[in-house]
Enzyme design. Structure first.
Site, PDB file in Angstrom:
ATOM      1  N   GLN A   1     132.583  34.130   8.636  1.00 25.75           N
ATOM      2  CA  GLN A   1     133.306  32.904   9.568  1.00 25.75           C
ATOM      3  C   GLN A   1     132.225  32.424   9.622  1.00 25.75           C
ATOM      4  O   GLN A   1     131.186  31.954   9.390  1.00 25.75           O
ATOM      5  CB  GLN A   1     133.305  33.927  11.057  1.00 25.75           C
ATOM      6  CG  GLN A   1     133.371  32.772  12.026  1.00 25.75           C
ATOM      7  CD  GLN A   1     132.368  31.743  12.620  1.00 25.75           C
ATOM      8  OE1 GLN A   1     131.302  32.382  11.814  1.00 25.75           O
ATOM      9  NE2 GLN A   1     132.539  30.934  12.876  1.00 25.75           N
TER      10      GLN A   1
ATOM     11  N   SER B   1     142.770  33.149  19.305  1.00 21.17           N
ATOM     12  CA  SER B   1     141.704  33.374  20.572  1.00 21.17           C
ATOM     13  C   SER B   1     141.069  32.191  20.708  1.00 21.17           C
ATOM     14  O   SER B   1     141.737  30.857  21.319  1.00 21.17           O
ATOM     15  CB  SER B   1     140.343  33.617  19.622  1.00 21.17           C
ATOM     16  OG  SER B   1     139.378  33.693  19.863  1.00 21.17           O
TER      17      SER B   1
ATOM     18  N   ARG C   1     128.754  28.401  29.254  1.00 21.13           N
ATOM     19  CA  ARG C   1     128.211  29.821  29.650  1.00 21.13           C
ATOM     20  C   ARG C   1     127.004  29.295  31.144  1.00 21.13           C
ATOM     21  O   ARG C   1     126.056  29.282  30.635  1.00 21.13           O
ATOM     22  CB  ARG C   1     127.763  30.456  28.462  1.00 21.13           C
ATOM     23  CG  ARG C   1     129.182  30.065  27.728  1.00 21.13           C
ATOM     24  CD  ARG C   1     128.833  31.104  26.795  1.00 21.13           C
ATOM     25  NE  ARG C   1     130.025  30.674  25.138  1.00 21.13           N
ATOM     26  CZ  ARG C   1     129.970  30.582  23.874  1.00 21.13           C
ATOM     27  NH1 ARG C   1     128.543  30.929  23.526  1.00 21.13           N
ATOM     28  NH2 ARG C   1     130.949  30.124  22.980  1.00 21.13           N
TER      29      ARG C   1
ATOM     30  N   ASP D   1     142.809  37.891  19.158  1.00 21.35           N
ATOM     31  CA  ASP D   1     141.677  38.738  19.800  1.00 21.35           C
ATOM     32  C   ASP D   1     141.167  38.012  21.352  1.00 21.35           C
ATOM     33  O   ASP D   1     142.445  37.138  21.386  1.00 21.35           O
ATOM     34  CB  ASP D   1     140.338  38.568  19.330  1.00 21.35           C
ATOM     35  CG  ASP D   1     139.070  37.210  18.966  1.00 21.35           C
ATOM     36  OD1 ASP D   1     139.628  36.121  20.057  1.00 21.35           O
ATOM     37  OD2 ASP D   1     138.351  37.033  18.307  1.00 21.35           O
TER      38      ASP D   1
ATOM     39  N   HIS E   1     137.809  32.611  22.362  1.00 23.23           N
ATOM     40  CA  HIS E   1     137.171  32.818  21.909  1.00 23.23           C
ATOM     41  C   HIS E   1     136.660  33.838  23.297  1.00 23.23           C
ATOM     42  O   HIS E   1     135.276  33.539  22.910  1.00 23.23           O
ATOM     43  CB  HIS E   1     136.084  31.011  22.284  1.00 23.23           C
ATOM     44  CG  HIS E   1     134.694  31.504  21.314  1.00 23.23           C
ATOM     45  ND1 HIS E   1     134.515  30.437  20.210  1.00 23.23           N
ATOM     46  CD2 HIS E   1     133.479  32.395  21.096  1.00 23.23           C
ATOM     47  CE1 HIS E   1     133.317  30.882  19.410  1.00 23.23           C
ATOM     48  NE2 HIS E   1     132.870  31.829  19.929  1.00 23.23           N
TER      49      HIS E   1
ATOM     50  N   TYR F   1     130.881  28.259  10.980  1.00 26.59           N
ATOM     51  CA  TYR F   1     130.633  26.594  12.058  1.00 26.59           C
ATOM     52  C   TYR F   1     131.053  25.487  11.040  1.00 26.59           C
ATOM     53  O   TYR F   1     129.934  25.688  10.421  1.00 26.59           O
ATOM     54  CB  TYR F   1     130.496  26.781  13.279  1.00 26.59           C
ATOM     55  CG  TYR F   1     130.107  28.046  14.637  1.00 26.59           C
ATOM     56  CD1 TYR F   1     131.334  27.692  14.796  1.00 26.59           C
ATOM     57  CD2 TYR F   1     129.131  28.709  14.906  1.00 26.59           C
ATOM     58  CE1 TYR F   1     131.959  28.921  16.152  1.00 26.59           C
ATOM     59  CE2 TYR F   1     129.806  29.878  15.662  1.00 26.59           C
ATOM     60  CZ  TYR F   1     130.740  29.694  16.211  1.00 26.59           C
ATOM     61  OH  TYR F   1     130.959  30.472  17.545  1.00 26.59           O
TER      62      TYR F   1
END
Lengths: 367, 367, 367, 367
Positions: free
Chosen positions: B144, B259, B181, B292, B261, B146
């Site tokens: 994966q 997704s 977050r 997911d 995330h 970024y």
């Protein structure tokens, strides 16, 4: 923390504050405010159904981002009635900032200007509209009025507002009867001695009036009076139906402000985000739409703009910021919203606020 | 349990664990992880609405079993892009496994391989992609990425990935701005000293870059870059709309990864199971779909496959398994899902994963 | 209350009990049962979504009474497959009554007969089907079977059942994989030593089999086997789809039993009241429909009958009654339901159970 | 607070009370009432679903105000069957006011009259209908009857009622079987010794009857009996379906009373506000409609009138007012509702109750 004036007058520091979220600072503010002050601000009317619904209604709408759109740094700037805003968020009028901070409306106005936003001065302020205008400095500013029983007092306020540099009049129409805000009574909390009205009448002929005494049987004639006597654009605040929105356009209003007074007036009136789409249809782009009541996140700003708002208004969180850090606290609230809006726009793939359309929003539950 | 690196580096035993359910091990993991580590993993962004909705949306769909179908032992095996999987579940990429266990990504990769599944190595790992590839051994593996600001660094990562034996590239497109977050800040928790990035640039020309610094204005040109520079199939991860899914197919992507995330990026983006059907329509079977975010039960795997997914990805529960038992804990999480999926398939009367169709799923509330 | 056999074998008094409601005795039973026994009975599988939904789905339907109908004393009696019932409620098969009371299935059977209802003996009983039949005396009785791997053992059970006086066979089709009932594991509760199966094989050739070991790949051939070897009417239990219901009719089944095993098998299968209408459509009145799972009130019985059921089955509340008062406790549970059903019928204005139709039921939320 | 008669007979002061809201006085009343008395009043039947739903159903409807309508002081007065009411709210019949206050029904009747409203005397009162009529004085009054087994006793009651000055008969049809009000049994609360029935039969031929013993098989013949023997208008109370409403009109009833007995009779019957629109359609304006069950706010009164009611009935809050302040407490409850209704009408822009139409109400969630 008690009901004495001293509890409210205690010098609160001007300081930078860390705003994790606009919801989080409500919890923080509760720790520093006298209980009456906090619950006067935080509460709504009646069963507080509309208060809760204002936020809950956003949860029925999801944002559908368009990744891979090639947007690097979105531009949140916009303008409304000739005023430039660094983000599509302005300060909704709220009375009596002295309940939140010794700096009163001057602190909120100063912080709003520092954030590059527009301040709407409440007629029911603790400071005078001239003091507040001075605090806002070069910042954009409008004047909100509760239309008084005596048209002479209305005229006085409108003319003072124009003279003080306010560039538009916001006429609130949803408070002709005072909402039943029951929290203090239920909690047994007492207000402090009156902190004073900043906009008491100056003409001896108007003695005995105060800015909290308003005319109940408002009509569009009163709107016309505001237009004529101020010579300024007039925005009607409190619009919840398509019918009233259309009528505002028809009567030459400069804008339509969708609001349920933050759930403080008629409980069980609808959430603003729920009625926004049909109001936007009725307005058809002819005048700007402002919407407030329940906006706490950049995503909320985004959803309002997607469904037809030009700009949104923020209320209580600004008073929490004021309570926690004075003008700097107010500015920090705007900055937090800016950060979240930029994040939302960048992730959604929208370069500028005029490109935020209904295509980015969908019902959370699809049938 | 504190914020020191030692709290995270303490040797955690490799051991068999009993996974009652993927929800149950979240409670178990909370007992053994340092608070920051736990809440960094468990939390979502903003109000965590999408985090909750990811799971809640499954409750709006029931499974309609077909008893008396004569199915004895269903076969959960499948394959994707040439990799065989012992069950239609793979390991979603997650950064910084060192927050969960001293074995870091090597433990997760090893446990995934032991379960016969496919490991998606995160670019933001604590170990290097080569170390992780070694730990996965013969197990299936994708890399994966970024996409970084500097295309040279992208090229370096893609070429290293191919050299290390990864067979596909997963380009994450939903994290071009970092999600808010807020849990650690709200809870007052501090992260440990940085546990290190495993994939720092090797070329001196790329000094100062790190795998967490990504290009914001991604477009399909960057997808094409990944395709060309790696020579591997490229899957776009973060698809939430039919429009992007169609575009991925049009641009030769090898797969579409639905997704949000895990509710860690744009809060108030939709639950993946809610948007899966229209994405599946748009893809029309031309490329595999991975989904997911919120999958915790064999029944969730079943519902995703019924609505168009080829394979599902699992995230947080793997880190909880890692925290509780190292690679064996990871394997146990896969085994628990396998057990539940087999039970679901057997009871539903479905012999193999390709036979799981929308006919087995219905809205819980019928109008 | 512990995990020893003694905790379960303690003589429980036969006594009259006061059943305020079937929900209330769950709370009462929790006080007297060993924790494992209680949670084994009360729990469901997986996340217990279906367990909760079974009851919640009733809240989406209101009863519309027809007052002034002139009904004095409604008659709750009915009959099914030739057996007369004093009310349209029978005892659903449940295994291992020894977890609830030392009287085991004999107590439940005796109390059911005393109430004038029909007892469905579970194959996975602690007592033998002959002992249970004796306890039921002249009461109506059916035998439930989990079809075993060995058809010889199936034949033995079916022939014993017919010889013991059971008048129908209930073939359970929704338990070919054991449901993941997680409560005891999550709560750390241990079962007592095995209380014994009452229906172990008698033929030496079947040694090693037990009634809990069932064939997984059931088909209608197994239904036919039951029909042929028992010579009795066969009812398929576990029907959740219109398709299976139609097939049952087509294959000569004597009844269709709509059940999700009380939320103990496939979690996230639908509430029975939610699927009943379309199953009733499919059956078209050709055979009786039994429905169970979540019925706790006379109003629930009424709503099931209104939507197409002939008779409903009750499960857990009977075990709670058994735990609290032995056979008399079981009878009291039936009496409580009878009282509530009579009240519901009288208020609704329905004289007999065959007159309870869909006209009396409507969605709680009207669009 | 205990179960002795003394706990109920203690002299309660006649006093002014401050009613923050009708919900708030429930909390206040709980503090002063004996537990049985409070829970007898506050509770509903069965699972109390209908009790909760009565209030929850209002939350599914919003009020859409029409600001700028020029309404200064709305007029809440109305009339029904020739009686003038100072507001469109009357006192629903409730039995046994002695559970709330030593003043019994006389206190409630007096307070209702003081508020300018109409009192509906319950047949199951602690005082006699003549004593209650005297307490109401010149206030409007109707008599509610549970039709007794013996028509002679019915005749006696009806004739006494007419003689005592009651101007209409309310025949309750939803209580032919007593609702299962389970709170006291679940909480282990005991009633006080019987406080006495005020309307015991006077004719020796009726000895042994009491006003709580009613005929179960009611029909419209009993309605006709009431009409004929009293010579007064008869209103049927307990209407929940359009069919019964039409039949009432057809049989010459003077009014239709939509009620589920405050959630005290058939649990899982619908909320009254949910069925009101179709009942209003069926009645078509031919007779007035009264609605009760769950009304706690001026906004609720407004919504009922908008959807077709002529007048609403209030129950439990009057008993709480009685408990807290005797007749003055009852009056204060009416005044609180008047205040809220006036506020609602003024804000909504409605000058009189006949102008409150469905145009002011909309679903809270728009599809």
């Amino acid at each position: 923390a008690d009901a004495s004036a001293a509890a409210y007058a205690a010098p609160a520091p001007e300081q930078k504050i860390n705003v994790v979220s606009l919801r989080d600072i409500e919890r923080q503010a509760e720790k520093v405010l006298p209980p009456f002050g906090f619950h006067f601000i935080a509460g709504g009317s009646g069963d507080e159904w509309t208060l809760r619904e204002n936020e809950a209604a956003f949860d029925r709408l999801v944002i559908e981002p368009r990744f891979l759109s090639g947007v690097k740094t979105p531009n949140p700037a916009t303008s409304i009635l000739g005023s430039k805003l660094s983000l599509p968020v302005l300060a909704s009028p709220m009375g009596m900032h002295g309940f939140a901070h010794a700096g009163k409306e001057a602190g909120t106005a100063k912080g709003t200007a520092a954030a590059g936003s527009l301040y709407v001065t409440p007629s029911v302020s603790n400071l005078s509209m001239e003091e507040i205008a001075a605090a806002a400095g070069a910042g954009a500013k409008w004047f909100q009025i509760y239309f008084p029983e005596d048209p002479g007092y209305a005229r006085e306020q409108l003319q003072r507002a124009k003279a003080a540099g306010y560039t538009a009049i916001v006429l609130t129409v949803d408070a002709t009867s005072f909402g039943n805000r029951e929290r203090p009574a239920k909690l047994g909390l007492k207000p402090p001695p009156h902190l004073g009205f900043g906009n008491m009448p100056k003409s001896p002929a108007l003695a005995g009036q105060n800015p909290d005494m308003q005319k109940k049987d408002l009509t569009f004639a009163d709107v016309a009076f505001c237009q004529k006597e101020s010579g300024l654009p007039v925005i009607v605040k409190g619009v919840l139906t398509a019918g009233l929105a259309s009528d505002c356009v028809k009567h030459g209003c400069a804008g339509v402000w969708v609001s349920n007074h933050g759930g403080r007036q008629l409980d069980h009136s609808p959430a603003t985000i729920a009625v926004l789409p049909k109001i936007a249809d009725a307005v058809g782009g002819k005048v700007p739409i402002i919407v407030d009541s329940g906006i706490r996140r950049g995503q909320d700003v985004f959803r309002c703009l997607a469904l037809g708002a030009s700009v949104v208004g923020i209320g209580r969180p600004l008073l929490y910021g004021l309570a926690l850090g004075g003008a700097q606290g107010v500015e920090a609230v705007f900055q937090r919203l800016r950060t979240e809006l930029l994040m939302t726009m960048q992730l959604a793939g929208v370069a500028s606020v005029d490109k935020i359309t209904a295509d980015y929003v969908a019902p959370a539950v699809r049938s």
